[in-house]
Structure formats: C-alpha cells, structure tokens
Design a protein around this motif. Structure first.
Motif, mmCIF file in Angstrom:
data_model
loop_
_atom_site.group_PDB
_atom_site.id
_atom_site.type_symbol
_atom_site.label_atom_id
_atom_site.label_comp_id
_atom_site.label_asym_id
_atom_site.label_seq_id
_atom_site.Cartn_x
_atom_site.Cartn_y
_atom_site.Cartn_z
ATOM 1 N N GLN A 227 0.868 -1.176 0.000
ATOM 2 C CA GLN A 227 0.000 0.000 0.000
ATOM 3 C C GLN A 227 0.914 1.239 0.000
ATOM 4 O O GLN A 227 1.705 1.438 0.923
ATOM 5 N N TYR A 228 0.809 2.038 -1.080
ATOM 6 C CA TYR A 228 1.764 3.163 -1.178
ATOM 7 C C TYR A 228 1.053 4.491 -1.425
ATOM 8 O O TYR A 228 -0.094 4.521 -1.893
ATOM 9 N N ALA B 235 -2.259 0.658 7.848
ATOM 10 C CA ALA B 235 -0.973 1.347 7.745
ATOM 11 C C ALA B 235 -0.557 1.533 6.275
ATOM 12 O O ALA B 235 -0.789 0.663 5.448
ATOM 13 N N ILE B 236 0.036 2.685 6.000
ATOM 14 C CA ILE B 236 0.649 2.911 4.681
ATOM 15 C C ILE B 236 2.012 2.220 4.730
ATOM 16 O O ILE B 236 2.726 2.316 5.737
ATOM 17 N N GLU B 237 2.359 1.510 3.644
ATOM 18 C CA GLU B 237 3.580 0.706 3.697
ATOM 19 C C GLU B 237 4.772 1.318 2.957
ATOM 20 O O GLU B 237 5.915 0.922 3.177
ATOM 21 N N ALA C 3 8.268 3.509 15.161
ATOM 22 C CA ALA C 3 9.093 3.138 14.000
ATOM 23 C C ALA C 3 8.609 1.867 13.303
ATOM 24 O O ALA C 3 8.541 1.824 12.075
ATOM 25 N N VAL C 4 8.230 0.828 14.059
ATOM 26 C CA VAL C 4 7.806 -0.438 13.419
ATOM 27 C C VAL C 4 6.535 -0.288 12.593
ATOM 28 O O VAL C 4 6.315 -1.054 11.649
ATOM 29 N N ASP C 5 5.709 0.675 12.962
ATOM 30 C CA ASP C 5 4.455 0.853 12.222
ATOM 31 C C ASP C 5 4.554 1.875 11.091
ATOM 32 O O ASP C 5 3.552 2.231 10.475
#
Ligand code: BGC
Ligand code: CA
Length: 348
Positions: free
Chosen positions: A181-182, A241-243, A267-269
C-alpha cells in the motif's frame, strides 16, 4: 658673464623640460601597460532562481558560488515564484552588462521573454534545473540546459524501493496482503521532475514484480510543511498502515516523517519512506534511519558544469571540452543512496 648666465639658465630650463617630457612619456606608456594587462576583463555572470526557499536549489547555488574565481563576479536574484519578477530581474542584469545568464525558470513553459532578451542583447543563457521544452530551447543557438535526467531518478527510486521491499518482506507488507500500500508525495504540478518521477518510480516497482496498491497521493510543491499537512491527512484517511511513501524530493520525505512524529506512530508501524536529492538534511535522515533512502541529485556536478560553461561562453571559447548532448544539454547522473553507502555522500 650675464650672457653666459642667461645661456646656462636657458640650458637648465631646457633640461628641466626634457625631464618633464620623459616623465610624461613614461607615465603614459605605463598606463598603457596597465590597460593592456586588463584586457582580460572581469567576467560577469547573472544567476536567477525561481525561489529563495528551495532547499535543493539553495545548496546548488552555494556549490556554484564555491567555484567562483578571481576575475569573475556573480550576481544572484530570487524571483519568489513569480515569472514576471524573474523577467524583470533578467532585464536588469542584462542592462548592467552580464556576459552570461544562468536561469532557473519559475514557469518552465514561459521562457519567451527571457529568450528574447538574451537574443536581442546577445547574452547566452544557461537554463538549469527546470527544463524547458525542446521547441523553446532550439529557438536560438546560444541557449543551453544543465540538469539531470528525470527518468533516471524515477527509475532508481523504484529500484531502490523494490530492493528494500524484497529485503524487508514481512516488515514491508505490514497487513500481509501480498501487496504494498503506497502513497506518492508529488512536487509542483507541471515540473518535469514531478511528472516523470511520479510515473517512473511506480512503473519500475511494478516492472520489478512488486504488487502495489495506490492508497493516495498529494501535491506538496517540493515543500516540507505542505508535505507534513498532506501526509497527516493521508495517515488519517487510511485505516490500515501505509507501507511505502515515494516522495518526489527529500524535503517532502521529511515532511512525511514530521507527520509520523506528530501522530506519534512508532518506528515499526511506519512505512518505508524514500526521497530524492540527497540534500544535507536528506542525507542526515538516511543516517538517522528516519528515511530509508534517497536518490542523489548531483548538485556539485551541476554547479560546476554551469560555471565552466558560463566561463567558456563569456570568453567565446569552444565548448567541446564539456561533452554536451546535442550541443546544448549537460545532464549529470543520479545515484542511489541508502544506509549502506550514505557516508560517501556526506560532505561530498
Ligand atoms: C529537486 C527539488 C527542487 C526542484 C526545484 C528538483 O530537481 O529535486 O528538490 O525543489 O528541483 O525546481
Ligand atoms: Ca500490504
């Protein structure tokens, strides 16, 4: 005695006049010498940029300034994003007698007033960073362009993103749907770099075999604060979440980081965020791992090419040493930057 005295007096006067004459001749010839020495007249260059608040351009112009040698003077002007202001700045510089102009157009589709001024006064123009279309640049032989290849930056950004996604696999695909997802943060509408980077970064990702899902985009005009606002809206609008964030430049990538900081997302998300330019702040962010990478836009090389071309044009010397494309274009290559090689680019 008196006759002899008068004769001697006249002789002395004569010698006096001869001395004065010799001194006069000497001083005239000396000034003559001084004049011959200064036949290498000072070269005057005018540099006009579209705005004073653009991070990449400010650094490019600093690099240009570092090249300036004795016997060369440079005047800088910033147009505050108004083409009318820039046309006036160019007119004034030509009136002041610049030998050559370097112009970063405000509106790359409206170069005609500036081209006409250059033509009428026989002042060569080196356009830089904002590329005019071919029909415009071919209007007169003394028009040049220094910049980079926008396609290359888009393709490299796509390749860098694809490699990172493959390397991070599960971390990158946070919801595990097999797709990335961008969002894209775009520069100014109509700028060759925004148009081409946006299209080619995504096209390259797909060509590299990454399954993508576009969840949004925003135009943020190369600007960090605008990118922060737009990114905050994109974060809010997306439940999941946006990836991946593909930003057309580093300032907008940093705006995205600012939005994640304000939203207090850990940071992880956070997505993989990639910029373009390798400005000082951009490189620092790669070092600190707040962004994953950038594509180096060779400001040092572009500044040197603009300077060398300016000098050759001002001296009316041959340009073949510069290896120009079609006798008009100089394009410096981009380079991929990530945590593994970022230190090579710092204080380049
Ligand atoms: C740079 C941007 C900059 C723009 C200005 C682009 O090549 O990547 O950072 O704002 O030029 O024209
Ligand atoms: Ca996903």
């Amino acid at each position: 005695m008196t006759i002899r005295n008068t004769f001697l007096q006249q002789c002395n006067r004569f010698r006096f006049f001869v001395r004065i004459l010799v001194l006069l001749v000497l001083s005239v010839s000396l000034t003559g010498c001084a004049r011959t020495q200064s036949t290498h007249k000072e070269i005057k260059i005018g540099v006009c940029a579209y705005d004073q608040y653009d991070t990449f351009l400010t650094q490019l112009i600093d690099c240009f300034d570092e090249n300036v040698e004795d016997g060369v003077s440079v005047e800088y002007a910033y147009a505050s994003q108004s083409q009318i202001t820039q046309n006036e700045q160019v007119r004034k510089m030509i009136e002041k007698g610049v030998d050559v102009l370097c112009v970063n157009l405000v509106d790359r589709t409206a170069p005609n007033t500036i081209i006409d001024l250059g033509k009428k006064n026989d002042v060569p123009i080196i356009f830089f960073n904002r590329e005019l279309v071919e029909e415009d640049i071919t209007q007169w032989p003394k028009l040049y362009y220094v910049g980079a290849d926008a396609f290359e930056s888009g393709i490299m950004q796509g390749e860098l993103a694809a490699n990172m996604i493959r390397r991070e696999s599960l971390n990158a695909d946070k919801n595990g749907d097999g797709k990335i997802q961008y969002v894209v943060l775009e520069g100014e509408a109509g700028h060759q770099d925004s148009i081409v980077r946006t299209e080619y970064s995504v096209k390259t990702l797909v060509d590299e075999g990454i399954d993508v899902d576009k969840v949004g985009y925003a135009i943020a005009n190369w600007n960090r604060a605008q990118a922060q606002t737009k990114m905050a809206q994109l974060i809010e609008r997306n439940d999941e979440a946006i990836e991946l964030v593909l930003a057309n430049n580093d300032d907008m990538a940093l705006g995205a980081v600012d939005a994640y900081n304000s939203a207090k997302i850990s940071a992880v998300d956070r997505p993989i965020i990639i910029g373009i330019d390798g400005t000082d702040v951009g490189l620092e962010a790669v070092v600190n791992k707040t962004i994953a990478g950038t594509i180096y836009n060779d400001k040092e090389g572009q500044a040197k090419a603009m300077y060398d071309l300016s000098i050759l044009l001002a001296r009316e010397e041959p340009l073949n040493s510069l290896g120009m494309e079609d006798g008009r274009y100089i394009r410096l290559p981009y380079q991929k930057v990530d945590a593994s090689n970022v230190l090579q680019f710092i204080h380049k």
